[in-house]
Structure formats: C-alpha cells, structure tokens
Design a protein around this motif. Structure first.
Motif, PDB file in Angstrom:
ATOM      1  N   TRP A  16      13.044  -1.545  -6.414  1.00  0.00           N
ATOM      2  CA  TRP A  16      12.084  -3.086  -7.353  1.00  0.00           C
ATOM      3  C   TRP A  16      11.818  -3.954  -5.901  1.00  0.00           C
ATOM      4  CZ3 TRP A  16      13.721  -8.150  -6.048  1.00  0.00           C
ATOM      5  CH2 TRP A  16      13.124  -8.863  -7.303  1.00  0.00           C
ATOM      6  N   GLY A  17      12.493  -3.715  -5.644  1.00  0.00           N
ATOM      7  CA  GLY A  17      12.257  -4.932  -3.563  1.00  0.00           C
ATOM      8  C   GLY A  17      11.273  -3.949  -2.800  1.00  0.00           C
ATOM      9  N   PHE A  18      11.330  -3.231  -2.953  1.00  0.00           N
ATOM     10  CA  PHE A  18      10.463  -2.665  -1.577  1.00  0.00           C
ATOM     11  C   PHE A  18       9.281  -2.777  -3.193  1.00  0.00           C
ATOM     12  CE2 PHE A  18      13.355  -0.116   0.513  1.00  0.00           C
ATOM     13  CZ  PHE A  18      13.488  -1.143   1.845  1.00  0.00           C
ATOM     14  N   TYR A  23       5.241  -2.308  -0.915  1.00  0.00           N
ATOM     15  CA  TYR A  23       5.750  -0.780  -0.460  1.00  0.00           C
ATOM     16  C   TYR A  23       5.810   0.135  -1.738  1.00  0.00           C
ATOM     17  CZ  TYR A  23       5.763  -2.687   3.898  1.00  0.00           C
ATOM     18  OH  TYR A  23       5.507  -3.841   4.960  1.00  0.00           O
ATOM     19  N   PRO A  24       5.183   0.181  -2.709  1.00  0.00           N
ATOM     20  CA  PRO A  24       5.702   1.216  -3.617  1.00  0.00           C
ATOM     21  C   PRO A  24       6.391   2.625  -4.015  1.00  0.00           C
ATOM     22  CG  PRO A  24       3.144   0.563  -3.981  1.00  0.00           C
ATOM     23  CD  PRO A  24       3.904   0.588  -3.496  1.00  0.00           C
ATOM     24  N   ALA A  29      10.947   6.656  -2.926  1.00  0.00           N
ATOM     25  CA  ALA A  29      11.067   6.988  -2.791  1.00  0.00           C
ATOM     26  C   ALA A  29      12.669   6.655  -1.733  1.00  0.00           C
ATOM     27  CB  ALA A  29      10.876   7.552  -0.825  1.00  0.00           C
ATOM     28  N   VAL A  30      13.314   5.874  -1.796  1.00  0.00           N
ATOM     29  CA  VAL A  30      14.341   5.073  -1.864  1.00  0.00           C
ATOM     30  C   VAL A  30      15.282   5.412  -2.986  1.00  0.00           C
ATOM     31  CG1 VAL A  30      15.908   2.975  -1.601  1.00  0.00           C
ATOM     32  CG2 VAL A  30      13.663   3.569  -0.469  1.00  0.00           C
TER      33      VAL A  30
END
Length: 66
Positions: A16-18, A23-24, A29-30
């Motif tokens: 959610w943060g990225f 940076y979706p 990936a994270v």
C-alpha cells in the motif's frame, strides 16, 4: 499472531505504501516476496518438523502376503 503480522500484514502495508508513493510494481514485488518468505518460514518452522508417517506394521507395498 506475530507470524501473521510479519507474513501478511507488513507486506500488505508495504504494498500500500509503495503504491501510494507511485511505485506499484515495487509494492507488488515487496508484497510477493514478503508473503512468499512468510509461507516458507511457516513451512520450515511448523510443518517440516511434523512426523507424517503411517502407523507401524502397515506394509507400503500392495503385494503383501499374509
């Protein structure tokens, strides 16, 4: 409970943060890496040590001569 937080909630919050920062792909990936490592950790710590064998005295072959 801590395992649930580490394996599911933290990667979801990082995703959610990225994504919010624009940076979706990094967020996805994270999330995938965190969730996958959580699954591997759960398998390694909880499932792998289990002794999953049949009862003693049961033959594993179909050609048993009794």
């Amino acid at each position: 409970m801590l395992t649930v937080v580490a394996a599911i909630i933290l990667p979801g919050l990082a995703n959610w943060g990225f994504s919010t920062l624009g940076y979706p792909w990094v967020g996805s990936a994270v999330w995938a890496l965190g969730y996958g490592l959580g699954v591997v950790f759960i398998w390694y710590e909880w499932v792998r040590p289990l002794d999953i064998t049949g009862p003693e005295g049961v033959s594993g072959s179909e050609d048993s001569s009794e």
